[in-house]
Design an enzyme around this catalytic site. Structure first.
Site, PDB file in Angstrom:
ATOM      1  N   ASP A 238     -19.013   5.366   9.738  1.00 59.57           N
ATOM      2  CA  ASP A 238     -18.438   6.464  10.502  1.00 59.57           C
ATOM      3  C   ASP A 238     -18.286   7.665   9.567  1.00 59.57           C
ATOM      4  OD1 ASP A 238     -17.943   4.684  12.739  1.00 59.57           O
ATOM      5  OD2 ASP A 238     -16.272   3.896  11.547  1.00 59.57           O
ATOM      6  N   ASP A 277     -23.094   4.997  13.964  1.00 55.88           N
ATOM      7  CA  ASP A 277     -21.958   4.263  14.509  1.00 55.88           C
ATOM      8  C   ASP A 277     -21.010   5.295  15.118  1.00 55.88           C
ATOM      9  OD1 ASP A 277     -20.354   2.144  15.214  1.00 55.88           O
ATOM     10  OD2 ASP A 277     -19.526   1.845  13.230  1.00 55.88           O
ATOM     11  N   ASP A 281     -13.199   6.588  13.701  1.00 53.29           N
ATOM     12  CA  ASP A 281     -12.576   5.361  14.187  1.00 53.29           C
ATOM     13  C   ASP A 281     -11.184   5.235  13.581  1.00 53.29           C
ATOM     14  OD1 ASP A 281     -14.752   4.722  15.699  1.00 53.29           O
ATOM     15  OD2 ASP A 281     -15.364   2.969  14.532  1.00 53.29           O
ATOM     16  N   ARG A 334     -16.497   6.746  24.580  1.00 57.56           N
ATOM     17  CA  ARG A 334     -15.422   6.614  23.597  1.00 57.56           C
ATOM     18  C   ARG A 334     -14.844   7.971  23.185  1.00 57.56           C
ATOM     19  NH1 ARG A 334     -17.734   1.967  19.416  1.00 57.56           N
ATOM     20  NH2 ARG A 334     -18.321   0.451  21.007  1.00 57.56           N
TER      21      ARG A 334
END
Length: 464
Positions: A238, A277, A281, A334
């Protein structure tokens, strides 16, 4: 099903529940001019936060009181207390060295220009001896390997084992661990990172501001033939991950896939060779995080809060995150997807591009989550319905009030339940956010966020 509770939505600017704070930021204004002053207040709020001293250097600024979950408890000050550890860096080596100096003593790191991590995209630099991607494709093709067994038991001398070793080399090269009590700020409109992964893990009190992140490109995605009906390529890295850390403020950054959008990536075994990815996060017991005035653009798996349904031991009672005044544009999913946490999502602008046929959802309701989504603005192109903005993964109540879709009030929960009658969502979330500074009417959000969010904006607002 619980009764859906509806509240009246104010059609005017409100700031921290009263006009006093707006006046404190902008100076005394006549009541009739309050709306006109709203954008100026937004600019100052975006730049410094209510009550911060005019002209304070960007690296010395701290998260304002009441500005989201990261302001709770001891608050978030980063390296503001430092007088000895201030570094200006313009290369990956200088940046990693600056992070290491002084341990967890307060430090300020100023990033000048665009810093490229690792080999600068030369994947061959990380390859373990004997690794051959063409041979990897031959060894694990569905016709040879099948689709009912993953590759986890492959030995170290297999192509999968050599892929793992190559991936470990890349991870070591492009990952930077951020210590406690650190502020990292971009100096100038082009400051940022290409291909880097900032890891904020197991520490407290970190500020990341005014930086452009081009997502890392995973050189060695793993093939998992058991993922879904047809298998999938899964990647790592990330741009930033908050892992078990507390009191973290990410503000006025821009996250994109840059020169390598998914549309530029090849396909193998009939599946996209996914080399990205997440952009951000927040996982594994992370807590007290504020994400404000950022741009998240042109990405798939954008922002995940909680990464596993089985992580209750670390995540239950944590993952408290505030997202406000962010732009989410051209994304697939997301924004965020939530597990366990009490997450406050307000005054964000979501731009759903119909040209991205793979659009899935924006707000994901996962295991034991308690999401509150209020006064957000959604701009939908033709072909995307309001019912698709929410996605139910688990039984978990949420609050979704005072949101607008293409300028009109829409009950997002009702729209979802009407479109997906077998996936009924419940309301309310069972808690009310108290840690907010300015709260804008949702119809004003697209213009305010469009003008003041993202990296580079602070340059025209602040003295250096």
């Amino acid at each position: 099903m619980r009764r859906v509770v509806r509240h009246r939505c104010a059609a005017r600017l409100t700031v921290a529940g009263c006009t006093a704070l707006a006046l404190a930021v902008t100076g005394t204004v006549a009541a009739s001019g309050a709306a006109a002053a709203g954008e100026a207040a937004a600019g100052k709020s975006a730049g410094r936060g209510a009550g911060e001293a005019t002209g304070k250097h960007l690296g010395r600024q701290t998260l304002p009181a009441q500005d989201g979950w990261a302001s709770s408890g001891s608050g978030t000050t980063g390296g503001a207390a430092d007088s000895a550890h201030v570094h200006t860096v313009s290369s990956w080596e200088e940046f990693k060295a600056a992070l290491a100096k002084g341990g967890s003593a307060p430090k300020i790191i100023k990033v000048r220009g665009t810093i490229t991590a690792g080999s600068g995209g030369d994947c061959a630099a990380y390859e373990a001896a004997g690794y051959d991607f063409d041979q990897y494709l031959a060894d694990y093709s569905p016709e040879v390997w099948g689709r009912d067994k993953d590759l986890s038991d492959e030995p170290d001398d297999s192509q999968e084992g050599l892929r793992r070793a190559s991936a470990a080399r890349q991870a070591a090269a492009i990952t930077a661990r951020v210590p406690a009590n650190t502020t990292i700020v971009g100096i100038g409109r082009r400051a940022g990172f290409t291909g880097a992964g900032l890891r904020i893990q197991g520490v407290d009190n970190v500020i990341i501001r005014n930086l452009r992140f081009e997502s890392p490109l995973d050189c060695f995605p793993q093939w998992d033939p058991t993922d879904g009906d047809s298998g999938n390529w899964n990647s790592e890295y990330d741009s930033a991950v908050v892992h078990g850390a507390t009191h973290v403020w990410l503000d006025h950054n821009t996250f994109t896939d840059g020169r390598h959008p998914d549309s530029s990536l090849p396909s193998y075994y009939g599946r996209l060779y996914q080399q990205h990815d997440g952009e951000l996060d927040i996982v594994r017991g992370a807590d007290q995080v504020t994400v404000s005035w950022n741009v998240f653009a042109d990405h798939d798996k954008t922002l995940m809060i909680g990464n596993s349904d089985s992580a209750a031991d670390t995540d239950r009672g944590r993952l408290r995150v505030t997202l406000h005044h962010n732009l989410f544009s051209g994304l697939v999913e997301r924004a965020p997807r939530v597990r366990f946490g009490k997450v406050d999502v307000y005054n964000n602008h979501y731009v759903i591009d119909a040209r991205r046929a793979s659009y899935s959802y924006s707000l994901g309701i996962g295991k034991e989550s308690r999401l509150v989504a209020e006064k957000n603005a959604f701009t939908l192109a033709g072909g995307v319905s309001a019912g698709r903005l929410l996605k139910k993964w688990s039984e978990a109540p949420l609050t979704a009030e005072c949101n607008v879709v293409n300028g009109r009030p829409v009950d997002l929960i009702a729209a979802h339940n009407a479109e997906f009658p077998g996936q009924q969502l419940e309301s309310p979330a069972g808690w009310k956010p108290r840690l907010r500074t300015r709260v804008d009417t949702p119809n004003a959000v697209p213009r305010l966020v469009g003008r003041w969010a993202g990296a580079g904006v602070l340059d025209r607002l602040l003295d250096r």
